[in-house]
Design a protein around this motif. Structure first.
Motif, PDB file in Angstrom:
ATOM      1  N   LEU A  60       1.577  -1.364  -0.517  1.00  4.54           N
ATOM      2  CA  LEU A  60      -0.075  -0.150  -0.131  1.00  4.54           C
ATOM      3  C   LEU A  60       0.759   0.908   0.050  1.00  4.54           C
ATOM      4  CD1 LEU A  60      -2.549  -1.562   2.595  1.00  4.54           C
ATOM      5  CD2 LEU A  60      -2.714  -1.728  -0.023  1.00  4.54           C
ATOM      6  N   ALA A  61       1.529   1.082  -0.923  1.00  2.51           N
ATOM      7  CA  ALA A  61       2.267   1.966  -1.142  1.00  2.51           C
ATOM      8  C   ALA A  61       2.922   3.423  -1.845  1.00  2.51           C
ATOM      9  CB  ALA A  61       4.079   1.483  -2.198  1.00  2.51           C
ATOM     10  N   ALA A  62       1.280   3.729  -0.916  1.00  5.56           N
ATOM     11  CA  ALA A  62       1.460   5.488  -1.356  1.00  5.56           C
ATOM     12  C   ALA A  62       2.809   6.658  -1.797  1.00  5.56           C
ATOM     13  CB  ALA A  62       0.095   6.319  -0.983  1.00  5.56           C
ATOM     14  N   VAL A  63       3.137   6.540  -0.411  1.00  2.00           N
ATOM     15  CA  VAL A  63       4.362   7.473  -0.322  1.00  2.00           C
ATOM     16  C   VAL A  63       5.211   7.264  -2.044  1.00  2.00           C
ATOM     17  CG1 VAL A  63       5.818   8.617   1.632  1.00  2.00           C
ATOM     18  CG2 VAL A  63       3.116   8.262   1.632  1.00  2.00           C
ATOM     19  N   THR A  64       5.933   5.873  -0.856  1.00  3.28           N
ATOM     20  CA  THR A  64       7.233   5.516  -2.186  1.00  3.28           C
ATOM     21  C   THR A  64       7.025   5.200  -3.076  1.00  3.28           C
ATOM     22  OG1 THR A  64       6.404   3.337  -0.518  1.00  3.28           O
ATOM     23  CG2 THR A  64       8.543   3.963   0.414  1.00  3.28           C
ATOM     24  N   GLU A  65       5.012   5.042  -3.914  1.00  2.93           N
ATOM     25  CA  GLU A  65       5.604   5.048  -5.081  1.00  2.93           C
ATOM     26  C   GLU A  65       5.309   6.488  -6.276  1.00  2.93           C
ATOM     27  OE1 GLU A  65       3.607   1.389  -6.886  1.00  2.93           O
ATOM     28  OE2 GLU A  65       5.689   0.058  -5.970  1.00  2.93           O
ATOM     29  N   LEU A  66       5.471   6.724  -5.554  1.00  2.44           N
ATOM     30  CA  LEU A  66       5.105   8.390  -5.793  1.00  2.44           C
ATOM     31  C   LEU A  66       5.853   9.099  -6.589  1.00  2.44           C
ATOM     32  CD1 LEU A  66       3.809  11.300  -5.741  1.00  2.44           C
ATOM     33  CD2 LEU A  66       5.472  12.343  -3.982  1.00  2.44           C
ATOM     34  N   HIS A  67       5.739   9.105  -8.305  1.00  2.46           N
ATOM     35  CA  HIS A  67       6.018   9.607  -9.402  1.00  2.46           C
ATOM     36  C   HIS A  67       6.311  11.257  -9.659  1.00  2.46           C
ATOM     37  CE1 HIS A  67       6.000   5.080  -9.725  1.00  2.46           C
ATOM     38  NE2 HIS A  67       7.485   5.590 -10.429  1.00  2.46           N
ATOM     39  N   HIS A  68       6.901  11.794  -9.809  1.00  2.86           N
ATOM     40  CA  HIS A  68       7.175  12.954 -10.614  1.00  2.86           C
ATOM     41  C   HIS A  68       6.096  13.055 -11.600  1.00  2.86           C
ATOM     42  CE1 HIS A  68      10.472  15.056  -9.298  1.00  2.86           C
ATOM     43  NE2 HIS A  68      10.694  13.964  -9.185  1.00  2.86           N
ATOM     44  N   GLY A  69       4.635  14.191 -11.511  1.00  7.05           N
ATOM     45  CA  GLY A  69       3.518  14.416 -12.471  1.00  7.05           C
ATOM     46  C   GLY A  69       2.562  13.581 -12.039  1.00  7.05           C
ATOM     47  N   LEU A 357      -3.726  -1.101  -3.119  1.00  2.00           N
ATOM     48  CA  LEU A 357      -4.160  -0.254  -2.681  1.00  2.00           C
ATOM     49  C   LEU A 357      -5.879   0.936  -2.729  1.00  2.00           C
ATOM     50  CD1 LEU A 357      -3.861   2.688  -1.025  1.00  2.00           C
ATOM     51  CD2 LEU A 357      -1.720   3.213  -3.357  1.00  2.00           C
ATOM     52  N   LEU A 358      -5.902   0.721  -4.494  1.00  2.00           N
ATOM     53  CA  LEU A 358      -7.056   2.161  -4.623  1.00  2.00           C
ATOM     54  C   LEU A 358      -8.127   0.758  -4.438  1.00  2.00           C
ATOM     55  CD1 LEU A 358      -6.194   3.434  -8.133  1.00  2.00           C
ATOM     56  CD2 LEU A 358      -5.969   4.585  -5.844  1.00  2.00           C
ATOM     57  N   THR A 359      -8.257  -0.368  -4.024  1.00  2.00           N
ATOM     58  CA  THR A 359      -9.175  -1.125  -4.137  1.00  2.00           C
ATOM     59  C   THR A 359     -10.110  -0.294  -3.162  1.00  2.00           C
ATOM     60  OG1 THR A 359      -8.398  -3.252  -4.234  1.00  2.00           O
ATOM     61  CG2 THR A 359     -10.440  -3.226  -3.000  1.00  2.00           C
ATOM     62  N   PRO A 360      -9.966   0.158  -2.058  1.00  2.00           N
ATOM     63  CA  PRO A 360     -10.971   0.520  -1.057  1.00  2.00           C
ATOM     64  C   PRO A 360     -11.776   2.030  -1.461  1.00  2.00           C
ATOM     65  CG  PRO A 360      -8.784  -0.009   0.584  1.00  2.00           C
ATOM     66  CD  PRO A 360      -9.129  -0.134  -0.766  1.00  2.00           C
ATOM     67  N   VAL A 361     -11.189   3.166  -2.369  1.00  2.00           N
ATOM     68  CA  VAL A 361     -11.416   3.800  -2.435  1.00  2.00           C
ATOM     69  C   VAL A 361     -12.268   3.323  -3.933  1.00  2.00           C
ATOM     70  CG1 VAL A 361     -10.299   4.687  -3.812  1.00  2.00           C
ATOM     71  CG2 VAL A 361     -11.746   6.654  -3.100  1.00  2.00           C
ATOM     72  N   THR A 362     -11.972   3.349  -5.182  1.00  2.00           N
ATOM     73  CA  THR A 362     -12.861   2.497  -5.861  1.00  2.00           C
ATOM     74  C   THR A 362     -14.165   1.739  -5.286  1.00  2.00           C
ATOM     75  OG1 THR A 362     -10.719   2.016  -7.096  1.00  2.00           O
ATOM     76  CG2 THR A 362     -12.823   0.607  -7.939  1.00  2.00           C
ATOM     77  N   GLY A 363     -14.570   1.033  -5.051  1.00  2.00           N
ATOM     78  CA  GLY A 363     -15.367   0.717  -3.980  1.00  2.00           C
ATOM     79  C   GLY A 363     -16.122   1.337  -3.537  1.00  2.00           C
ATOM     80  N   ASP A 364     -16.206   2.268  -2.787  1.00  2.00           N
ATOM     81  CA  ASP A 364     -17.180   3.940  -2.626  1.00  2.00           C
ATOM     82  C   ASP A 364     -17.050   4.335  -3.596  1.00  2.00           C
ATOM     83  OD1 ASP A 364     -16.524   2.822   0.120  1.00  2.00           O
ATOM     84  OD2 ASP A 364     -14.867   4.341   0.443  1.00  2.00           O
ATOM     85  N   VAL A 365     -16.595   4.618  -4.495  1.00  2.00           N
ATOM     86  CA  VAL A 365     -16.302   5.187  -5.622  1.00  2.00           C
ATOM     87  C   VAL A 365     -17.901   4.673  -6.510  1.00  2.00           C
ATOM     88  CG1 VAL A 365     -15.846   6.716  -7.557  1.00  2.00           C
ATOM     89  CG2 VAL A 365     -14.650   6.757  -5.752  1.00  2.00           C
ATOM     90  N   MET A 366     -17.750   3.781  -6.710  1.00  2.00           N
ATOM     91  CA  MET A 366     -18.507   3.249  -7.864  1.00  2.00           C
ATOM     92  C   MET A 366     -20.194   2.911  -7.258  1.00  2.00           C
ATOM     93  SD  MET A 366     -16.551   2.987 -10.609  1.00  2.00           S
ATOM     94  CE  MET A 366     -18.063   1.931 -10.853  1.00  2.00           C
ATOM     95  N   ALA A 367     -19.986   2.422  -5.723  1.00  3.54           N
ATOM     96  CA  ALA A 367     -21.430   2.872  -4.940  1.00  3.54           C
ATOM     97  C   ALA A 367     -21.744   3.859  -5.176  1.00  3.54           C
ATOM     98  CB  ALA A 367     -20.724   2.161  -3.605  1.00  3.54           C
ATOM     99  N   GLU A 368     -20.926   4.683  -5.313  1.00  8.05           N
ATOM    100  CA  GLU A 368     -22.011   6.540  -5.063  1.00  8.05           C
ATOM    101  C   GLU A 368     -22.758   6.245  -6.782  1.00  8.05           C
ATOM    102  OE1 GLU A 368     -22.456   8.393  -2.312  1.00  8.05           O
ATOM    103  OE2 GLU A 368     -23.171  10.401  -3.527  1.00  8.05           O
ATOM    104  N   VAL A 369     -21.369   5.707  -7.825  1.00  7.75           N
ATOM    105  CA  VAL A 369     -21.869   6.036  -8.566  1.00  7.75           C
ATOM    106  C   VAL A 369     -23.044   5.133  -9.494  1.00  7.75           C
ATOM    107  CG1 VAL A 369     -20.771   5.360 -11.429  1.00  7.75           C
ATOM    108  CG2 VAL A 369     -19.408   6.602  -9.769  1.00  7.75           C
ATOM    109  N   LEU A 370     -23.120   4.124  -8.734  1.00  5.28           N
ATOM    110  CA  LEU A 370     -24.277   3.301  -9.091  1.00  5.28           C
ATOM    111  C   LEU A 370     -25.798   3.668  -8.864  1.00  5.28           C
ATOM    112  CD1 LEU A 370     -21.702  -0.050  -9.052  1.00  5.28           C
ATOM    113  CD2 LEU A 370     -23.274   0.903 -11.022  1.00  5.28           C
ATOM    114  N   THR A 371     -25.953   4.355  -7.161  1.00  8.60           N
ATOM    115  CA  THR A 371     -26.297   4.800  -6.873  1.00  8.60           C
ATOM    116  C   THR A 371     -26.882   5.633  -6.891  1.00  8.60           C
ATOM    117  OG1 THR A 371     -25.914   4.980  -4.433  1.00  8.60           O
ATOM    118  CG2 THR A 371     -26.591   2.762  -4.906  1.00  8.60           C
ATOM    119  N   CYS A 372     -26.204   6.787  -7.294  1.00 13.49           N
ATOM    120  CA  CYS A 372     -26.835   8.103  -7.359  1.00 13.49           C
ATOM    121  C   CYS A 372     -26.982   8.983  -8.327  1.00 13.49           C
ATOM    122  CB  CYS A 372     -26.049   8.812  -6.430  1.00 13.49           C
ATOM    123  SG  CYS A 372     -26.099   8.541  -4.679  1.00 13.49           S
ATOM    124  N   GLY A 373     -25.539   8.503  -9.679  1.00 18.03           N
ATOM    125  CA  GLY A 373     -25.148   8.586 -10.944  1.00 18.03           C
ATOM    126  C   GLY A 373     -24.128   9.197 -11.035  1.00 18.03           C
TER     127      GLY A 373
END
Ligand code: GLY
Length: 396
Positions: A60-69, A357-373
């Protein structure tokens, strides 16, 4: 055929509200969260719980896999990393299974002057981005991790980059989906069904047609080749091969490493991820070879050579597995989340190096999209429409 509503009530009885194409961790978390919100949800996959997560190391390497841009992606990565403890607790409760989450931190080390320069630049970028990361001398690195080679000349201590076990994560998501009432079609979805200018489910390899009010393309790198999806709507994802090794640390050696250790050696990433069950994952190659998943002598040699330079003691450990998987790469290395230019069709793919790493936020984002558009604010930069041909897009 379907009402234009994106809520469960808009879908006729007997037809699922949501069909998720692909049962890897991204498809499963989408299905689980959708079912929790009361949507009648189905998943099409010949082997749900498989996919790239079977090979992934689970950093879950948000900081150590940071890349320019990639600062925009950083915000999403951090949002997901922050959710991991709560997400893990909820999933473990829902599934009754341990997912192997470990708040262990990461040490990124340098061997020679070039590596040190690379790490110094990464450190500066991390600090500019407001991230927590501490520069250590070689001696300080070895004090933290005594198995490190004497040649390690410096490193970055990042206490916030943790790990989870992707295989356990996938199993737990599968169980959580089953318990939440998700229906599984154990066959490949080969063609998108259309009802005029609207996506309407999928046809499976065995000829079954699964109609659905909303369809989610979450088939990893295969999302880019689904028949029936208009050319300008197809997610521009491609397979990026990664070879990964699994070693076993005998009980008598423990603790061999206490945290994830990683480095850039000869321009390539190498990382060692120690699990609490004694598994030591060594990854990963990055190869643009299409759909090839061959484990090669060269790939295994390079991983062992580079890992051995960091931690010479690995040569004593049993090698228990060598495997290759396909990351779903996108043109900007960021995922595609939410509605596509074809009404009723959504994407949840292109997570490239960050799927676990992005599994939790993807679940939340997609649930919002699917229920509220609606695509939540944090996911707006990741709309699939950023790659669509603007001339062919319907007005927003
Ligand atoms: N995030 C690690 C990898 O993709 O190799």
């Amino acid at each position: 055929m379907y009402a234009s509503s994106t809520t469960p009530s808009g879908t006729p009885p007997g037809i699922c509200d949501v069909l998720v194409v692909g049962g890897g961790v991204i498809g499963l978390v989408t299905a689980w969260r959708a079912a929790q919100r009361g949507l009648r949800t189905a998943v099409a996959d010949p082997a749900p719980g498989g996919g790239a997560a079977q090979v992934a190391a689970g950093m879950l390497a948000a900081v150590t896999e940071l890349h320019h841009g990639e600062q925009t992606l950083l915000a999403l990565n951090l949002a997901s990393a922050r959710r991991y403890p709560q997400f893990t607790a909820e999933l473990e409760e829902a599934s009754g299974q341990d997912t192997g989450y470990r708040a262990c931190g990461t040490l990124a080390v340098a061997l020679d002057a070039d590596d040190r320069e690379h790490l110094r630049e990464l450190h500066a970028l991390q600090l500019r981005s407001g991230l927590e990361s501490q520069w250590l001398t070689g001696r300080e690195c070895r004090r933290l991790e005594p198995m490190l080679a004497p040649g390690v000349s410096g490193g970055l201590r990042v206490d916030g980059d943790h790990q989870t076990d992707p295989r356990r994560l996938a199993r737990a998501l599968l169980t959580a989906c089953e318990r939440a009432g998700v229906v599984f079609h154990r066959a490949e979805a080969v063609r998108l069904l259309r009802d005029g200018e609207r996506a309407a489910g999928a046809e499976l390899a065995d000829g079954t047609r699964v109609p659905a009010g909303q369809t989610v393309l979450a088939a990893g790198s295969r999302s880019g080749i689904m028949a029936g999806v208009p050319e300008h709507v197809l997610p521009p994802v491609r397979p990026v091969k990664g070879q990964v090794l699994r070693l076993r640390v005998p009980g008598s050696y423990a603790p061999f490493l206490s945290r994830t250790v990683r480095a850039v050696v000869r321009g390539g990433d190498v990382y060692l991820v120690p699990r609490s069950n004694g598994e030591l994952v060594v990854g990963a190659t990055t190869e643009e070879l299409g759909w090839d998943t061959t484990v090669t002598a060269g790939g295994v040699y390079e991983l062992l050579r580079d890992a051995h330079e960091l931690v010479p003691g690995i040569t004593e450990l049993p090698l228990v597995e060598a495997r290759a998987g396909l990351r779903p790469g996108s043109p900007d290395n960021a995922p595609l989340l939410g509605p596509t230019a074809l009404p009723g069709l959504h994407a949840a793919t292109g997570h490239h190096r960050n799927g676990v790493l992005l599994t939790p936020v993807t679940g939340d984002v997609m649930a919002e999209v699917l229920t509220c558009g609606r695509l939540p604010e944090e996911a707006r930069p990741f709309s699939p429409r950023r790659f669509s041909n603007a001339l062919q897009e319907p007005p927003a």
